[in-house]
Scaffold this motif. Structure first.
Motif, PDB file in Angstrom:
ATOM      1  N   GLN A 121       1.458   5.211   5.080  1.00 29.25           N
ATOM      2  CA  GLN A 121       0.931   5.794   3.839  1.00 29.25           C
ATOM      3  C   GLN A 121       1.205   7.289   3.781  1.00 29.25           C
ATOM      4  O   GLN A 121       1.507   7.845   2.721  1.00 29.25           O
ATOM      5  CB  GLN A 121      -0.580   5.538   3.738  1.00 29.25           C
ATOM      6  CG  GLN A 121      -0.966   4.097   3.434  1.00 29.25           C
ATOM      7  CD  GLN A 121      -1.204   3.286   4.692  1.00 29.25           C
ATOM      8  OE1 GLN A 121      -0.645   3.591   5.752  1.00 29.25           O
ATOM      9  NE2 GLN A 121      -2.009   2.244   4.591  1.00 29.25           N
ATOM     10  N   ASP A 158       0.816  -1.211   0.000  1.00 30.35           N
ATOM     11  CA  ASP A 158       0.000   0.000   0.000  1.00 30.35           C
ATOM     12  C   ASP A 158       0.848   1.258   0.000  1.00 30.35           C
ATOM     13  O   ASP A 158       0.443   2.288  -0.558  1.00 30.35           O
ATOM     14  CB  ASP A 158      -0.929   0.004   1.218  1.00 30.35           C
ATOM     15  CG  ASP A 158      -2.066  -0.994   1.086  1.00 30.35           C
ATOM     16  OD1 ASP A 158      -2.169  -1.633   0.013  1.00 30.35           O
ATOM     17  OD2 ASP A 158      -2.848  -1.138   2.042  1.00 30.35           O
ATOM     18  N   PHE A 159       2.039   1.197   0.621  1.00 30.58           N
ATOM     19  CA  PHE A 159       2.891   2.383   0.690  1.00 30.58           C
ATOM     20  C   PHE A 159       3.374   2.778  -0.702  1.00 30.58           C
ATOM     21  O   PHE A 159       3.280   3.947  -1.107  1.00 30.58           O
ATOM     22  CB  PHE A 159       4.089   2.135   1.602  1.00 30.58           C
ATOM     23  CG  PHE A 159       3.719   1.778   3.026  1.00 30.58           C
ATOM     24  CD1 PHE A 159       2.447   2.018   3.517  1.00 30.58           C
ATOM     25  CD2 PHE A 159       4.653   1.194   3.867  1.00 30.58           C
ATOM     26  CE1 PHE A 159       2.112   1.696   4.820  1.00 30.58           C
ATOM     27  CE2 PHE A 159       4.330   0.866   5.173  1.00 30.58           C
ATOM     28  CZ  PHE A 159       3.057   1.109   5.645  1.00 30.58           C
ATOM     29  N   MET A 170       0.474   3.996  -2.868  1.00 34.88           N
ATOM     30  CA  MET A 170       0.092   5.374  -2.556  1.00 34.88           C
ATOM     31  C   MET A 170       1.080   6.355  -3.175  1.00 34.88           C
ATOM     32  O   MET A 170       0.684   7.399  -3.731  1.00 34.88           O
ATOM     33  CB  MET A 170       0.017   5.556  -1.045  1.00 34.88           C
ATOM     34  CG  MET A 170      -0.503   6.912  -0.601  1.00 34.88           C
ATOM     35  SD  MET A 170      -2.212   7.215  -1.113  1.00 34.88           S
ATOM     36  CE  MET A 170      -3.097   6.094   0.008  1.00 34.88           C
TER      37      MET A 170
END
Length: 520
Positions: free
Chosen positions: A447, A413-414, A417
């Protein structure tokens, strides 16, 4: 799609009133979140036949916000009984809520009453049984009032021996002294709670000092109950006459005015008016609003002093004495505040939440344009991102964007994003288009850090925050702890609204891609 704009409805507790094409109220409902509840009628597809007919007949909606969820219950009960809407037919005899009663006897007892048909003093009503029982317990113990139905002479009960009653059954207290106790209890039950709260806080401090933590905890619960009582439902209170509550706000030369109708202590409806401001407009409005066909009630509650002759004139028209009151505190003052809150929410709700968010985040300028990002995937497959834009407090769906993640494999997810933030703002900078006033990231500090790194690389001067789902905590870059503003503040609820919309938009796109892949 509904025949009205859902964005006009606030995320607040209250009641909604559906109307048909003739303007007749056909359904009254309550909600903790008005917009979510009203939206559900038009988003859900599997309604029962009765609800399908209701939805087909809806042409407009009116709403009344309340200060608490409990007040919404009381207001719904009142509105249904007053308007008897067609689709509330099974609810027109909705239950009434319990009261606390001080009976009319030489030695009054304190008890719970299901109605107000007796001769005693009644306080309430209470929606929450737990709150009511706490309040009853606190008042009964503090002022040592009797609760026994029968009072045998010269034989005090156990409550007297343990110090919870002054013992009228054993003639241990005079009628006058006991009446004084009852008068104190009545004042507290009316909302004058400062004295008892101070006493309980003192006791709690002593218990804590002596390390008697269970007793201290009990005191704390009692304080909570009394404080709840002081701010209890003021949409319903017992009076013997009808009242109107009139509040207004003037913005840019326009008057926004509401009249709340209170029938024998219970809020039953409202009228709303918008007109140009002029000298003496309020007095002119009051004089013109009440006529032979629309007589004034016995009391009119307002925010400013009016000419005494106006009250006499209205009384002549109505055929009874009319009192005009300007309250400084208490339940009537709270009703005025509630009317003002309705005006602000109906007409300026979007502006207020933008300004409160600016104050909460200490921003130099109002965050009129906010963009929020969310990542969605199913076990690392079909990873997508959404970006929603809110402008002046409302969703601007023309500027929503969705992204397929191109540079990330699996669950990260990092990195995902970082990719979408770079794609969005590098393009805006390259095309020399305006940047948002605030960026919101759905997620925690990880994030946020990924997005912040990209914003710094692009040398873009945009405030950046993240909202973590678990505790609805707000983080800013470089600060290890969440910002100190509560979940129920307008600022935080506005952020939750934006985040939830980004999440909905991302999940919808992810499901679409999965469906296409499965079809192939």
């Amino acid at each position: 799609m509904p025949p009205f704009d859902l964005a006009d409805i606030p995320h607040s507790p209250g009641c909604y009133l559906y109307k048909n094409s003739e303007g007749t109220i056909i359904y009254v409902g309550k909600a903790k979140d008005l917009r979510k509840r009203v939206s559900s009628y038009f988003q859900k597809k599997d309604h029962d036949p009765k609800t399908q007919k209701l939805v087909a007949a809806i042409r407009s909606v009116e709403y009344i916000i309340t200060a608490t969820d409990e007040e919404a219950y009381l207001l719904e009960n009142t509105l249904i009984k007053h308007h008897l809407p067609k689709y509330n037919i099974d609810l027109k005899d909705a239950k009434s809520y319990a009261y606390i009663e001080l009976t009319k006897e030489p030695y009054p007892r304190i008890t719970i009453a299901r109605n107000t048909r007796g001769n005693g003093q009644f306080f309430g009503p209470f929606v929450s049984a737990k709150e009511r029982d706490y309040v009853l317990s606190v008042v009964k113990k503090t002022f040592r009032l009797r609760s026994c139905k029968n009072m045998p002479k010269n034989r005090p009960c156990l409550r007297y021996h343990i110090g919870n009653c002054t013992g009228p059954c054993g003639a241990h207290v005079s009628v006058d002294e006991y009446a004084k106790q009852c008068s104190y209890a009545a004042e507290v039950l009316k909302g004058s709670t400062k004295e008892i709260t101070a006493k309980l806080e003192e006791e709690m401090a002593e218990y804590s000092k002596d390390m008697e933590f269970e007793a201290a905890l009990l005191c704390r619960d009692m304080i909570t109950a009394v404080e709840n009582l002081s701010s209890r439902q003021y949409v319903a209170r017992k009076t013997d006459h009808d009242e109107d509550v009139i509040a207004y706000r003037v913005v840019d030369g326009t008057v926004y005015l509401m009249v709340f109708h209170v029938y024998k202590g219970t809020l039953g409806g409202r009228d709303e008016f918008i007109f140009d401001a002029s000298d003496g407009f309020f007095e002119e409005f009051v004089a013109r609003y009440y006529t032979d066909e629309n007589p004034a009630p016995k009391e009119i509650i307002v925010e400013e002093e009016l000419d005494e002759a106006l009250a006499a004139y209205l009384g002549t028209l109505a055929g009874h004495v009319v009192k005009i009151t300007v309250p400084k505190q208490g339940a009537k003052k709270k009703l005025l505040e509630l009317a003002g809150k309705n005006i602000e929410t109906v007409h300026f709700g979007d502006e207020i939440k933008v300004m409160e968010l600016q104050a909460a985040l200490h921003l130099k300028t109002p965050p009129n344009v906010i963009e929020c990002f969310d990542i969605s995937h199913l076990s690392g497959t079909d990873t997508v991102a959404s970006m929603v834009q809110f402008r002046a407090g409302r969703p601007d769906k023309r500027n929503y964007r969705r992204f397929k993640i191109k540079t990330v494999d699996g669950i990260d997810d990092f990195a995902s994003m970082a990719e979408v933030v770079h794609r969005r703002y590098s393009r805006l900078i390259e095309e020399e288009k305006p940047l948002p006033d605030l960026i919101v990231i759905d997620g925690g500090k990880g994030q946020l850090s990924s997005a912040k790194r990209i914003i710094d690389e692009l040398d873009a001067d945009i405030p950046l925050i993240s909202l973590a789902k678990a505790e609805e905590e707000v983080f800013v870059s470089g600060v290890p702890f969440p910002l100190p503003f509560g979940k129920k503040t307008k600022a935080n609820m506005y952020l939750q609204e934006i985040r939830d919309e980004a999440h909905r938009f991302a999940v919808t796109y992810n499901r679409l891609l999965r469906k296409k892949r499965l079809v192939k």
